[in-house]
Design a protein around this motif. Structure first.
Motif, mmCIF file in Angstrom:
data_model
loop_
_atom_site.group_PDB
_atom_site.id
_atom_site.type_symbol
_atom_site.label_atom_id
_atom_site.label_comp_id
_atom_site.label_asym_id
_atom_site.label_seq_id
_atom_site.Cartn_x
_atom_site.Cartn_y
_atom_site.Cartn_z
ATOM 1 N N GLY A 147 -6.806 -6.094 -1.851
ATOM 2 C CA GLY A 147 -6.325 -4.715 -1.920
ATOM 3 C C GLY A 147 -7.239 -3.760 -1.191
ATOM 4 N N GLU A 148 -8.539 -3.937 -1.360
ATOM 5 C CA GLU A 148 -9.490 -3.036 -0.713
ATOM 6 C C GLU A 148 -9.494 -3.219 0.801
ATOM 7 O OE1 GLU A 148 -13.135 -3.826 -2.752
ATOM 8 O OE2 GLU A 148 -12.612 -2.536 -4.476
ATOM 9 N N ILE A 164 0.838 -1.192 0.000
ATOM 10 C CA ILE A 164 0.000 0.000 0.000
ATOM 11 C C ILE A 164 0.877 1.247 0.000
ATOM 12 C CG2 ILE A 164 -1.948 -1.117 1.137
ATOM 13 C CD1 ILE A 164 -0.707 1.015 3.491
ATOM 14 N N LYS A 211 -8.410 -7.756 -5.995
ATOM 15 C CA LYS A 211 -9.163 -6.531 -5.710
ATOM 16 C C LYS A 211 -9.703 -6.545 -4.277
ATOM 17 C CE LYS A 211 -12.987 -3.734 -7.594
ATOM 18 N NZ LYS A 211 -13.871 -3.705 -6.411
ATOM 19 N N ASN A 245 -5.361 10.087 0.376
ATOM 20 C CA ASN A 245 -5.235 9.133 -0.730
ATOM 21 C C ASN A 245 -4.513 7.867 -0.256
ATOM 22 O OD1 ASN A 245 -6.281 10.998 -2.788
ATOM 23 N ND2 ASN A 245 -4.372 12.121 -2.410
ATOM 24 N N THR A 246 -5.138 6.726 -0.429
ATOM 25 C CA THR A 246 -4.537 5.442 -0.068
ATOM 26 C C THR A 246 -4.749 4.469 -1.217
ATOM 27 O OG1 THR A 246 -5.060 5.838 2.269
ATOM 28 C CG2 THR A 246 -4.436 3.600 1.644
ATOM 29 N N LEU A 247 -3.662 3.862 -1.700
ATOM 30 C CA LEU A 247 -3.704 2.982 -2.866
ATOM 31 C C LEU A 247 -3.117 1.621 -2.521
ATOM 32 C CD1 LEU A 247 -2.089 5.471 -5.420
ATOM 33 C CD2 LEU A 247 -4.510 5.337 -4.801
ATOM 34 N N TYR A 248 -3.525 0.601 -3.266
ATOM 35 C CA TYR A 248 -2.831 -0.684 -3.177
ATOM 36 C C TYR A 248 -2.127 -0.940 -4.515
ATOM 37 C CZ TYR A 248 -6.873 -2.828 -5.611
ATOM 38 O OH TYR A 248 -7.863 -3.156 -6.511
ATOM 39 N N LYS A 304 -3.264 7.601 -9.224
ATOM 40 C CA LYS A 304 -4.552 7.145 -8.721
ATOM 41 C C LYS A 304 -4.606 5.617 -8.830
ATOM 42 C CE LYS A 304 -5.824 11.431 -8.200
ATOM 43 N NZ LYS A 304 -5.890 12.022 -6.829
ATOM 44 N N GLN A 305 -5.606 5.024 -8.176
ATOM 45 C CA GLN A 305 -5.716 3.573 -8.193
ATOM 46 C C GLN A 305 -5.807 3.021 -9.606
ATOM 47 O OE1 GLN A 305 -5.695 1.502 -5.177
ATOM 48 N NE2 GLN A 305 -5.074 0.188 -6.859
ATOM 49 N N ASP A 306 -6.513 3.702 -10.489
ATOM 50 C CA ASP A 306 -6.676 3.223 -11.865
ATOM 51 C C ASP A 306 -5.390 3.306 -12.679
ATOM 52 O OD1 ASP A 306 -9.315 2.669 -11.346
ATOM 53 O OD2 ASP A 306 -10.089 4.528 -12.243
ATOM 54 N N VAL A 356 -6.407 -1.458 2.131
ATOM 55 C CA VAL A 356 -6.636 -0.012 2.156
ATOM 56 C C VAL A 356 -7.511 0.374 3.346
ATOM 57 C CG1 VAL A 356 -7.793 1.882 0.956
ATOM 58 C CG2 VAL A 356 -6.238 0.380 -0.294
#
Length: 666
Positions: A256-257, A213, A253, A220-223, A324-326, A260
């Motif tokens: 990862g969520e 992460i 997914k 903002n928090t991303l995996y 960003k996550q995307d 986060v």
């Protein structure tokens, strides 16, 4: 942005941080113990400060000494690396008091996630799946046995403040639980100064998969996808890869969520890792969160193109994440092998000493070497035995694995024992090739340990051809010696040889190829070998019948020691008459040391459990040796009587040093 940062660590991770800081135009300060005064990270940094004696509890773990180094050099921020003070909330607070940024998370996250018991409770509150277990502090051994019985064996005993496999034991019954609790507690005190141990259900056939992460201070928090870390020995990771060959996109997914969600629950900032245990049905359970950079972070960097150290520095500077996550994808495949100074043929015991020869593979777009050592440097008994992290990339898992095996062949290390043969052997196992491994992989594939017979050369004739090539070059050089061109020894080159390959014999005929290289007829098999090898080079790169090969070479008084694909062979190239005489040479047996307990590693003799004249039963403890902060119990292999004790508790031991002598059976 910071002008100068201090790295409160050593070895390869200190060098790794320096590289990113240099790329960003930031000056660096290295700290070092007296044992590390000539270390690579000291040489690489812009400034360096000595912070104490060799022992880490007198140098790298002493906050006061590091704080003084910060003040003396004017560093504005500190990167802690991993280990040492990286997950110590008191260190964060001490830096905050003097207005210095900590390149990592804040106290709340460090405290919450650094305690395995509290982190599990927080994970449950955040809706993260957790492993069944007992999260209260275990009072004593009897309490541990009681709790384990309620959970159901097998169970895992873990030091609450632990990490890196230390303070961790698996118990399958009451006896193992009692012994495991005592050892886990002892190692926890020795390594972390915290004797708390907790118990949880040990999931069989598990896979160890973790989520990287990254979070800033702007919400903002991303995996950054996952890493598969299932290839482990004694709970210490050996080979890691990204992505996992096991997870589906849906499971990735979901994991990862949840990672986060946990990070947000503790207002996490910086890079961190949430570790999960995953069963055969892709059910996953939270293990722990590491509030720091992970050893295996390079594999994530190679598949995402994100420099995690650079991002950590930017977050500490208050900057918002630019991704960003995307934006986070998966480009190809990456794999990391941990190259350790340990001898896999002696139970993986640590090996210390000088790196007499050290030549890592050449770095490229597909090969990366993160190291903190150099030729002539020392591998100290005071620290982790890691020599380097070897990382490769490929467009898919098969290509990445082949790149890794080739790079391992090219990794030339002499002076200390190392585990390259073992790493190569693991990657040749069908289960690894298929990606169906679990954390039990090594125990299941090597139940009786590891030895040279487990890495046989697939085609010995390739190495026979290499030896013949070198012998032919030697012969051609000899006939060029002045005075040897006519008559006598140099009159005619010998083409027919007998090659002794370990215990096998091959008849070989070597003739120059009209185009280039040599044609080698080995017992009816024709091999065309081409190479630009020159005398003295330890690596032999060649093309054999269209296949590239790299062989490591050590010259012997007679013949060569060759290393390839993890296998080692002693090869002699002899004339027929020499071969006849060689068969008549007597065998010199090694001395019988069966009446002695010899130290299998360099280390500290913590305790001796027996006395002279004592009768000892098979399986009873003889002594305990500590090396690299790990306790190793030496037990009697059979019933014996102690004749003499040659070493005292508290003393340092070298490899094969006599510790205890037994009465002879004669």
């Amino acid at each position: 942005m910071f002008d100068k940062i201090l790295i409160a660590n050593r070895g390869e991770i200190a060098c790794r941080v320096i590289k990113s800081a240099r790329k960003m135009g930031i000056k660096t300060v290295a700290v070092y113990s007296e044992a590390d005064k000539e270390a690579l990270h000291v040489e690489m940094a812009d400034e360096a400060v000595c912070i104490g004696p060799a022992a880490s509890n007198q140098s790298y773990l002493v906050m006061e000494n590091i704080i003084k180094a910060i003040k003396d050099t004017g560093a504005q921020a500190v990167h802690p690396g991993y280990g040492f003070l990286s997950e110590n909330p008191a260190f964060f607070d001490a830096l905050a008091e003097i207005g210095v940024e900590f390149i990592g998370p804040e106290t709340l996250a460090i405290k919450a996630m650094g305690d395995k018991i509290e982190s599990k409770l927080l994970a449950q509150k955040a809706g993260v799946s957790t492993v069944p277990g007992y999260t209260e502090v275990i009072k004593d051994t009897d309490h541990a046995v009681e709790i384990a019985g309620k959970i159901g064996y097998p169970v895992m005993l873990k030091a609450s403040a632990g990490g890196g496999g230390k303070g961790m034991r698996v118990a399958y019954d009451e006896a193992e639980c009692r012994d495991g609790f005592e050892r886990a507690t002892s190692e926890a005190v020795s390594s972390f100064g915290d004797d708390r141990v907790f118990i949880e259900k040990f999931i069989e056939e598990p896979r160890h998969i973790e989520i990287q992460i990254l979070a800033d201070t702007h919400g903002n928090t991303l995996y950054l996808n996952e890493r598969e870390c299932s290839i482990q020995r004694r709970h210490q990771k050996v080979i890691e890869e990204a992505p996992s060959p096991f997870l589906t996109p849906e499971t990735r997914k979901n994991m990862g969520e949840e990672a986060v969600a946990l990070a947000k629950a503790v207002n996490y900032r910086s890079a961190g890792t949430v570790e999960f245990i995953v069963d055969k049905d892709q059910n996953f359970y939270f293990l722990e969160m590491n509030t720091r950079l992970q050893v295996e972070h390079p594999v994530t960097e190679l598949i995402t193109g994100i420099d995690l150290v650079e991002e950590m520095i930017k977050v500490a500077d208050g900057q918002e994440l630019s991704i960003k996550q995307d934006d986070i994808g998966i480009n190809g495949w990456s794999m990391e092998s941990r190259v350790y100074a340990e001898d896999p043929f002696r139970g993986f015991l640590p090996s210390t000493g000088r790196l007499i020869k050290y030549r890592p593979p050449v770095e490229s777009d597909t090969v990366r070497v993160d190291t903190g050592v150099y030729e002539g440097g020392e591998i100290s008994m005071f620290y982790d035995p890691m020599i380097a992290k070897l990382i490769t990339w490929g467009k898919d898992r098969a290509e990445c694995t082949e790149n890794m095996k080739r790079a391992l062949d090219e990794y030339y290390i002499r002076g200390v024992g190392h585990n390259i043969s073992f790493l190569n052997a693991v990657m040749s196992k069908q289960r690894f090739i298929d990606g169906t491994m679990t954390t039990n992989f090594i125990a299941e594939e090597y139940p009786d340990g590891f030895d040279a017979s487990m890495v046989p050369q697939k085609d010995p004739k390739n190495l026979v051809a290499v030896a013949c090539f070198m012998k032919r070059m030697e012969a051609e050089r000899e006939v060029m010696i002045s005075g040897q061109m006519e008559g006598g020894y140099g009159r005619q080159l010998n083409d027919e040889w007998v090659v002794q390959y370990n215990d096998e014999k091959f008849e070989a005929t070597v003739t120059p190829n009209p185009t280039d290289g040599y044609d080698v007829d080995i017992s009816g098999t024709m091999l065309h070998i081409r190479s630009e090898w020159t005398f003295g080079e330890p690596l032999f790169f060649a093309d054999i019948n269209g296949t590239e090969i790299c062989v490591q070479i050590d010259a012997l008084p007679v013949g060569y020691s060759l290393f390839h694909a993890g296998a080692q062979a002693t090869v002699k190239v002899l004339t027929k008459r020499q071969a006849e005489l060689n068969d008549l040479m007597p065998y010199k047996a090694p001395p019988d040391m069966s009446a002695f307990l010899l130290s299998p590693m360099p280390g500290l003799l913590l305790s001796v459990a027996v006395e002279e004249g004592q009768e000892v039963k098979a399986g009873e403890e003889l002594c305990v040796i500590e090396a690299m902060k790990m306790e190793n119990i030496m037990r009697a292999e059979k019933d014996v009587i102690i004749k003499k004790i040659h070493a005292s508790a508290g003393g340092s031991l070298s490899v094969d040093e006599k510790i205890i002598e037994f009465e002879s059976d004669d």
